[in-house]
Design an enzyme around this catalytic site. Structure first.
Site, PDB file in Angstrom:
ATOM      1  N   ALA A   1      44.622  42.114  32.289  1.00 16.38           N
ATOM      2  CA  ALA A   1      43.697  43.187  32.664  1.00 16.38           C
ATOM      3  C   ALA A   1      43.324  43.135  34.148  1.00 16.38           C
ATOM      4  O   ALA A   1      43.728  42.229  34.890  1.00 16.38           O
ATOM      5  CB  ALA A   1      42.449  43.107  31.794  1.00 16.38           C
ATOM      6  N   HIS A   2      42.518  44.115  34.543  1.00 13.04           N
ATOM      7  CA  HIS A   2      42.173  44.279  35.954  1.00 13.04           C
ATOM      8  C   HIS A   2      41.395  43.069  36.500  1.00 13.04           C
ATOM      9  O   HIS A   2      40.578  42.470  35.823  1.00 13.04           O
ATOM     10  CB  HIS A   2      41.379  45.569  36.190  1.00 13.04           C
ATOM     11  CG  HIS A   2      40.133  45.701  35.372  1.00 13.04           C
ATOM     12  ND1 HIS A   2      39.501  46.896  35.184  1.00 13.04           N
ATOM     13  CD2 HIS A   2      39.390  44.803  34.686  1.00 13.04           C
ATOM     14  CE1 HIS A   2      38.430  46.730  34.444  1.00 13.04           C
ATOM     15  NE2 HIS A   2      38.339  45.461  34.144  1.00 13.04           N
ATOM     16  N   ASN A   3      41.727  42.722  37.730  1.00 14.36           N
ATOM     17  CA  ASN A   3      41.054  41.670  38.499  1.00 14.36           C
ATOM     18  C   ASN A   3      41.228  40.268  37.932  1.00 14.36           C
ATOM     19  O   ASN A   3      40.533  39.337  38.346  1.00 14.36           O
ATOM     20  CB  ASN A   3      39.556  41.970  38.665  1.00 14.36           C
ATOM     21  CG  ASN A   3      39.298  43.169  39.546  1.00 14.36           C
ATOM     22  OD1 ASN A   3      39.146  44.287  39.062  1.00 14.36           O
ATOM     23  ND2 ASN A   3      39.284  42.957  40.856  1.00 14.36           N
TER      24      ASN A   3
END
Length: 344
Positions: A244-246
């Site tokens: 997922a993001h980051n």
């Protein structure tokens, strides 16, 4: 698949540290397991579990560990090495180069390259690829139907297999291997509930992979909400993994099939996450940690820890609990008998 390898060529690949026991003068026509190998095949002992099968194997050449003391049959050759499995990998690497040679440099006429994209003359761009405005493509291989977004970067020596998608502004490191169907830089999953609806949060960051990263088929790595989702050098990601993001993954990690890692979680170097494990968001996983298959991680994990279970717990505790669970039926039976005696 038909091979035609001489023992001389095999010895050249394995080097001087290889110890020769026995003799075989023919060529190698195939590679097979110890049980399935026939005369003319190459096999190996990579797992001590199969040690007893070496003596009965019909393989003409067998890679065995240095501590293997048995002698080969007549017309059979044992090659003794420290790590037979890696030795076989070296041989297969040489075979792969012949079976799947690197495509020649050039751009297929069906591909579309925006005028201001910068494509190395040493790059190989396959059929129906698209390279967006401002993208930079090093001396790499893009097989058919690969999409590279606006201002994305593909490093030297990278190999993108068919139907890979690299999103806008993402950066793929040197010698990366992106297997078919992988999507790098898809939108992160971010929403805010306002005015009775889920409002999409724009994901304006990117994905950056360092050198020598492998990404398996149909795996997805989401772009960051801001900043970068990062994959460290030498990390290997299996098929059908969701990152997922980051998320930030350190160097030389192993992420096995169907793992899901939620947003902003950070993995140190050398972390191993086995198949179908799930990691919640905003966690810190220490370097060298090992997470068993199917584990649900909802808290931080210390460096060098081994965890398993739902939720994650120390591996030794999980094993103790598993032993005790098997004793529960007998324990309940004894408790019932004791209760009857007390009540009588």
């Amino acid at each position: 698949m038909f091979l035609n390898y001489s023992t001389t060529r095999i010895l050249e690949i394995l080097g001087k540290e290889c110890q020769i026991v026995g003799a075989y003068d023919g060529s190698i026509g195939g590679i097979a397991s110890l049980a399935e190998a026939e005369q003319g095949d190459l096999s190996f002992l990579g797992n001590p579990k199969y040690r007893s099968k070496v003596a009965d194997s019909q393989a003409s050449v067998i890679l065995v560990p240095n501590d293997y003391e048995e002698t080969p049959k007549a017309g059979q050759l044992y090659l003794k090495l420290e790590n037979p499995s890696f030795a076989l990998a070296l041989i297969c690497r040489d075979i792969e180069g012949k079976l799947l040679p690197k495509p020649s440099a050039g751009v297929h006429p069906s591909s579309v390259i925006e005028p201001d994209a910068d494509v190395s003359p040493e790059a190989s761009i396959g059929a129906f690829c698209y390279i967006g405005s401002g993208a930079k493509i090093g001396a790499s291989v893009l097989e058919s139907h690969v999409t590279v977004g606006r201002d994305a970067v593909i490093g030297e020596g990278a190999h993108l297999f068919s139907r890979v998608s690299v999103g806008d502004y993402c950066e793929i490191g040197e010698r990366n291997r992106l297997m078919s169907g992988s999507v790098i830089g898809s939108d992160g999953y971010g929403y805010e509930y306002e005015d009775g609806t889920h409002q999409r949060v724009p994901q304006i960051g990117n994905v950056v992979t360092a050198a020598d990263v492998d990404i398996g088929a149909n795996s997805t790595i989401d772009r960051a909400r801001f900043g970068s989702t990062q994959i460290g050098a030498g990390t290997k990601i299996d098929n059908q993994v969701q990152i997922a993001h980051n998320v930030r993954i350190g160097q030389h990690c192993l992420i096995v099939a169907q793992v899901g890692i939620s947003g902003s979680t950070v993995l140190g170097d050398g972390v191993i996450v086995a198949g179908q494990a799930g990691l919640a968001g905003h966690l810190k996983i220490g370097s060298g940690a090992m997470i068993a298959g199917g584990t649900a991680v909802i808290n931080d994990i210390d460096a060098q820890s081994k965890v398993r279970g739902y939720p994650a717990m120390p591996l030794m505790l999980f094993n103790r609990m598993a032993v005790l669970q098997r004793k529960l039926p007998d324990l309940f039976k004894r408790f019932d008998q004791l209760e009857k005696k007390v009540n009588s």
